[in-house]
Design an enzyme around this catalytic site. Structure first.
Site, short mmCIF file in Angstrom:
data_model
loop_
_atom_site.label_atom_id
_atom_site.label_comp_id
_atom_site.label_asym_id
_atom_site.label_seq_id
_atom_site.Cartn_x
_atom_site.Cartn_y
_atom_site.Cartn_z
N HIS A 98 1.97 -7.20 -11.30
CA HIS A 98 1.00 -6.94 -12.33
C HIS A 98 0.74 -8.19 -12.99
O HIS A 98 0.29 -8.26 -13.85
CB HIS A 98 1.19 -5.94 -13.47
CG HIS A 98 0.98 -4.41 -12.70
ND1 HIS A 98 -0.25 -3.87 -12.76
CD2 HIS A 98 2.04 -3.71 -12.21
CE1 HIS A 98 0.09 -2.68 -12.00
NE2 HIS A 98 1.49 -2.74 -11.63
N GLY A 101 0.49 4.68 1.46
CA GLY A 101 1.04 4.91 0.19
C GLY A 101 2.36 4.51 -0.32
O GLY A 101 2.62 5.20 -1.25
N ALA A 102 2.87 4.01 0.39
CA ALA A 102 4.24 3.36 0.01
C ALA A 102 4.30 2.13 -0.93
O ALA A 102 5.46 1.68 -1.12
CB ALA A 102 5.16 3.47 1.26
N ASP A 159 -1.85 -8.78 -2.53
CA ASP A 159 -1.72 -8.20 -1.28
C ASP A 159 -2.27 -8.72 -0.07
O ASP A 159 -1.85 -9.08 0.92
CB ASP A 159 -2.11 -6.81 -1.24
CG ASP A 159 -1.25 -6.12 -2.51
OD1 ASP A 159 -0.36 -6.47 -3.21
OD2 ASP A 159 -1.82 -4.88 -2.96
#
Ligand code: GLA
Length: 388
Positions: free
Chosen positions: A34, A119-120, A169
């Protein structure tokens, strides 16, 4: 039949002709969570779990996608690119961004599949976006560099899919280098590759099997809270542009007592940037023990101060830290589910796997998946002789 032969057969059967085969990997992040959308630092790497796409040009302006694993198709046209709120948006979004940027492209056929669990928290969406962007660049001879491509992927996710994610990402998936981590400054996009010299230590992911979604999660709220903190401080320090420019002293003086929630969010980010810098210094000294402690610190901050963990992720870290041969563990990625990342001595790996599986089941009633990852190259064209 292996995955790539299945894809090739499926493409041949549906569309004939010779497609381009692209491998676009998922990512891990060793520390620095973050921080990307706060113009801080991250330390990610591309991994040996990837999306594979067979992509070919069409002679018209239509698009035809096949999600091989889901047995789903999407057909449309370049002139009609609207969000569908399905997996197809990751592809449509990139195509829409190419067109908005004025790059001349035609219709495509695409069949894809992959080895990244969805979704991992391993960035299957960034991998898919990069994969289709990379293919468009190759197929239409656009000559765009990787940084331009990954920025188009990020814009697709921000504008078309509606998740206000940072750049980490896409950057990791596109720019990854085998056996190296990327130290990325998300403000300037300056980056360096550092060799991951962890002799006898494995990078292990434990999947909480709690699915996370960045579109519906509190991800956008956290961003807004950080921006609110910056705005508060700008009244005292007009030169501040992001949390990158903020110190703990500033937060303690102006936010701690008046805005305790915003204070906790911002303090986490400021401290996480410092942990990353300390972690990079530790890795340079080959001091994995110190690095591991910083990972625990990162988890603590994410869980208690930034509040993006969940009970399952906290339990996975708690079990991991009690196992012999574990240097460090923390939740990874956006949070609210997905995986933890653990540094585990190879000789302890079997016992680690056994204990995590048993104790996680006992404490949550859920099974976990455990993946040992290798650090690989970023998005690339695959030689057809490779098998997956
Ligand atoms: C998700 C986002 C990234 C980053 C991480 C948290 O993976 O896609 O941009 O913000 O969460 O570090």
């Amino acid at each position: 039949m292996n995955l790539l032969s299945q894809l090739a057969t499926s493409f041949q059967h549906l569309f004939g002709a010779d497609p381009l085969l692209i491998c676009s990997p998922g990512r891990v992040n060793l520390i620095g969570e973050h921080t990307d959308y706060n113009e801080g630092f991250v330390l990610p790497a591309a991994i040996d779990k990837a999306i594979y796409l067979e992509v070919g040009r069409r002679s018209d302006d239509n698009i035809h996608f096949v999600a091989h694993d889901l047995s789903r198709t999407h057909q449309g046209s370049l002139s009609d690119l609207m969000p569908t709120h399905t997996w197809a948006d990751y592809l449509l979004g990139v195509i829409a961004q190419f067109r908005l940027a004025g790059h001349k492209i035609g219709g495509i056929n695409c069949v894809f599949s992959g080895t990244i669990p969805m979704g991992a928290g391993l960035s299957s969406s960034a991998a898919l976006e990069n994969g289709v962007g990379f293919a468009l660049n190759e197929l239409f001879g656009l000559g765009l560099d990787r940084i331009t491509l990954l920025k188009l992927s990020q814009r697709a996710e921000n504008e078309f899919v509606g998740a206000k994610v940072g750049i980490m990402d896409m950057f990791a998936s596109m720019m990854g280098k085998a056996d190296h981590v990327i130290k990325l400054d998300c403000r300037s996009l300056e980056y360096t590759y550092a060799p991951l010299r962890m002799e006898g230590i494995s990078v292990v992911l434990c999947d909480s099997r709690v699915k996370h979604s960045l579109v519906t999660s509190e991800y956008n709220t956290r961003r807004a809270e950080c921006e609110a903190g910056v705005r508060f401080l700008q009244t005292y320090y007009p030169e501040i542009k992001s949390l990158r420019d903020v110190t703990m002293a500033m937060l303690d003086q102006h936010l701690r007592d008046t805005e305790p929630l915003i204070y906790r969010r911002c303090a986490y980010v400021v401290q996480e940037n410092q942990r990353l810098l300390d972690g990079v210094a530790a890795l340079e000294e080959n001091d994995i023990a110190t690095f591991g402690q910083l990972m625990y610190g990162s988890h603590e901050g994410l869980s208690k101060w930034y509040e993006v963990s969940c009970p399952e992720l906290d339990i996975l870290v708690d079990i991991a830290r009690q196992q012999p041969g574990v240097y460090g563990a923390r939740m990874m990625g956006g949070g609210f589910g997905g995986c933890t990342i653990n540094l585990v001595r190879e000789e302890s790996l079997e016992a680690f796997t056994d204990q995590i599986m048993k104790q996680y089941k006992a404490r949550t009633g859920k099974d976990t998946y455990i993946h040992v990852c290798k650090i690989q190259d970023g998005t690339h064209v695959v030689d057809e002789s490779v098998t997956v």
